[in-house]
Design an enzyme around this catalytic site. Structure first.
Site, mmCIF file in Angstrom:
data_model
loop_
_atom_site.group_PDB
_atom_site.id
_atom_site.type_symbol
_atom_site.label_atom_id
_atom_site.label_comp_id
_atom_site.label_asym_id
_atom_site.label_seq_id
_atom_site.Cartn_x
_atom_site.Cartn_y
_atom_site.Cartn_z
ATOM 1 C CG ASP A 116 -0.188 0.136 2.536
ATOM 2 O OD1 ASP A 116 1.042 -0.028 2.558
ATOM 3 O OD2 ASP A 116 -0.846 0.387 3.566
ATOM 4 N NE ARG A 155 -4.299 1.287 2.745
ATOM 5 C CZ ARG A 155 -4.802 0.043 2.887
ATOM 6 N NH1 ARG A 155 -4.241 -0.796 3.721
ATOM 7 N NH2 ARG A 155 -5.848 -0.353 2.171
ATOM 8 C CE1 TYR A 200 3.181 -4.290 7.401
ATOM 9 C CE2 TYR A 200 2.608 -1.970 7.650
ATOM 10 C CZ TYR A 200 2.846 -3.060 6.843
ATOM 11 O OH TYR A 200 2.741 -2.938 5.487
ATOM 12 N N PRO A 222 8.335 -5.290 4.931
ATOM 13 C CG PRO A 222 6.132 -5.486 5.712
ATOM 14 C CD PRO A 222 7.458 -6.197 5.683
#
Length: 623
Positions: A53, A250, A258, A340
């Site tokens: 993302d 987001r 996370y 990530p």
């Protein structure tokens, strides 16, 4: 499952297996370049939630170069700040600082920064849709429920080197809802495997993934929290006594969490082969850990707002090779895997194929030698190795225990901030530099002392002479497969400099000159404009200059002549020569079709440019 029907046979220039971000970037770029391309994917439908993302500043620049950034900016969330949290003696967390992309006390000559001072978060499905809609305009669509079943490459050297041959043979199975499949044999000139970390193409080629796997297990949840945590709309790197967490805002109100599992929890979810067993865990367990890690802040997670979750083990690996005979390539997760935490996965993948696409187009058009394709692995594998080295250091810091009174050897806030600033150019993507090669010639680096040959052309505002309209130079360097010849002419009111420019034009446009020899490709095209875009940048004042001051060969249109002057607004422009370290004597900057600086020469360096292009290109019609 049954394979039914008689096999049909077809041909294509480039067959792409895997319609994730890397494959879609390639398909879009190739389609826009007029290349015959097909892209297949074994999945029935595209990603709709979760997955990657994060879009970093350099990747936004790449999207802009394809004319796709506007949608990314409209739909995505922009992140300017990173907040850092550390444990408190009371057992909770407290913010220890914030940092942004634009670092303080950076010298003005440091051009590694992007015009975009933020990163963007948007779920992978929306990012893929941007490519899908662009491809559709070129008549290219993803063929879904289609997967390769067999792959072979000719061993005949003459066939491999023949530009008109189709040495790649792929058997495709096209599955329908009943479990039957039509079989198709595709013969391709080139193939790209962008089919993920478990790449079928990579395995068929016999390439290995070399590196290591850590014992760190992380969970990811996308949800819409209700919380009093003050940095919920900033990227947060949190060290708590209950483990590490990263918070990533987001689009809309969605937030990605996370969460690092404890050593005990990690053992619970790992099977005997050391792989994650998702059935032994749940998103609710992850969110409970997240609540403890965010204490003393309160957070609740409405059940109906959870959209996606997963578990993963951090591993850092790079494929042993990226290409088989420069006919079959792999890209993206098929050739590099990493954590990530720095938001590099999707960015690295898309920039792999951004690097490869123009090279394939040049070879397929007959403009370049096949040796040009060797630079794909040379440039992108070295970058992936650097990425793994960085990721290993960053993941160790992020996943490590925090420094406390009881743990003096833990990770301190100062270490995190120092690493954040040190690696800023790398994580943003603007600090990537390709090593010298036939397409990256550093002999005359001193001519533009503040530019770095092998890095992307940095942003500066210049003014169009004809109408005083300001432009960001990067917007004049679209990914249209053309080389950009940016000529810093100096002050043409000085007779000696005007004479030097006229001599450059004479040498560049004579039969053996690079503009004529490598630019004139078809009887239908006007001059060299199909291969080269020439952009003169003068020294002077917009009020007194005329675009006709430039030799006619360098101004096929009034819109192509610029000056390094302050815009009418008075707020931007006038710093290109000084920022790039170019003297009033001038210079010529060659910007590759992917936006990276290929070489720099002085204004009397037309002969050096002849040599540069001779190193990888084939002469055109008039040579």
């Amino acid at each position: 499952m049954v394979v039914a029907g008689q096999s049909k046979v077809s041909t294509v220039d480039v067959l792409i297996s895997g319609a994730g971000p890397a494959g879609l970037m390639a398909a879009n770029a190739l389609a826009r370049a007029g290349v015959s391309v097909r892209i297949v994917d074994k999945k029935f439908e595209k990603v709709e939630a979760g997955q990657a993302d994060g879009i970093q500043p350099r990747t936004i620049e790449v999207f802009q170069s394809y004319g796709l950034a506007h949608r990314l900016l409209e739909e995505g969330n922009q992140i300017y700040y990173s907040a850092f949290y550390d444990p408190t003696p009371e057992g909770g967390i407290a913010r220890s600082g914030r940092a942004c992309r634009v670092l303080k006390n950076k010298p003005e000559a440091d051009l590694s920064g992007s015009r975009y001072t933020y990163s963007i978060t948007l779920h992978q499905g929306a990012i893929e849709s941007i490519f899908l809609d662009s491809m559709a305009k070129e008549g290219v669509h993803v063929e879904r429920s289609v997967q390769p079943a067999a792959l072979s490459l000719s061993e005949d050297e003459s066939e491999l080197e023949d530009p008109d041959s189709y040495p790649v043979k792929v058997v495709l199975h096209n599955w329908d809802a009943s479990g039957e499949a039509e079989t198709e044999i595709v013969r391709a000139k080139y193939m790209l495997g962008s089919d993920g970390a478990h790449s079928w193409v990579r395995k068929e080629l016999g390439f290995t993934m070399d590196g290591e796997q850590t014992n760190y297990v992380w969970g990811v949840v996308d949800t819409v929290p209700i919380t009093n945590f003050p940095d919920i709309r900033n990227r947060c790197l949190i060290h708590s006594l209950h483990g590490s967490m990263m918070v990533v805002p987001r689009e809309g109100d969605v937030v990605r969490f996370y969460t690092q599992l404890s050593d005990e929890d990690a053992q619970e979810v790992l099977n005997v082969k050391g792989r994650v067993d998702m059935t032994k865990w749940s998103p609710e367990k992850l969110l409970e850990i997240g609540k403890r890690q965010l204490y003393p802040y309160e957070v609740t997670f409405p059940e109906d707002k959870l959209s996606w979750w997963t578990l993963y083990i951090i591993g850092q690996r790079v494929a042993s090779a990226y290409s088989k005979n420069n006919r079959i390539f792999i890209a993206g997760d098929a050739c590099h895997t990493h954590s990530p935490k720095a938001g590099q996965g999707m960015n690295a993948s898309m920039n792999d194929t951004h690097n490869l696409a123009w090279k394939l187009a040049y070879v397929l058009r007959g403009w370049a030698n096949r040796s040009l394709l060797q630079t794909y692995e040379f440039e992108r594998r070295k970058y992936a190795q650097d990425l793994i080295d960085f990721d290993r250091k960053w993941s160790k810091l992020f996943s490590g225990k925090p420094r406390t009174e009881q743990n003096k050897d833990g990770v301190s806030h100062e270490e995190m901030i120092k690493a954040y600033e040190t690696f800023n150019g790398f994580t943003s993507g603007t600090g990537i530099r390709y090593a010298p090669s036939p397409i990256t010639d550093t002999r005359f680096q001193h001519v533009a002392g503040n530019l770095a040959i092998g890095m992307r052309m940095p942003s500066q505002v210049i003014v169009r002479v004809a109408d005083a309209r300001p432009f960001d130079l990067q917007d004049l360097l679209p990914s249209d497969t053309r080389f950009k010849v940016v000529i810093f002419t100096g002050d043409l009111n000085i007779e000696s400099r005007k004479a030097k420019l006229e001599e450059f034009v004479s040498q560049a446009t004579e039969k053996s000159g690079f503009l004529t020899q490598y630019g004139c490709r078809s009887k239908m095209s006007a001059g060299w404009s199909e291969v080269f875009e020439v952009l003169p940048v003068l020294i002077g004042k917009k009020e007194t200059l005329e675009y006709t001051d430039v030799p006619s060969a360098l101004r096929p249109h009034w819109s192509k002549v610029f000056v390094d002057d302050v815009a009418v607004s008075g707020t931007e422009g006038g710093k290109a020569y000084s920022s790039y370290g170019i003297s009033p004597e001038g210079a010529v900057i060659i910007v590759r079709p992917d936006g990276y600086i290929g070489t720099v020469v002085p204004l009397d360096g037309a002969a050096a440019l002849n040599e540069y292009f001779a190193g990888f290109m084939k002469p055109g019609l008039l040579a």
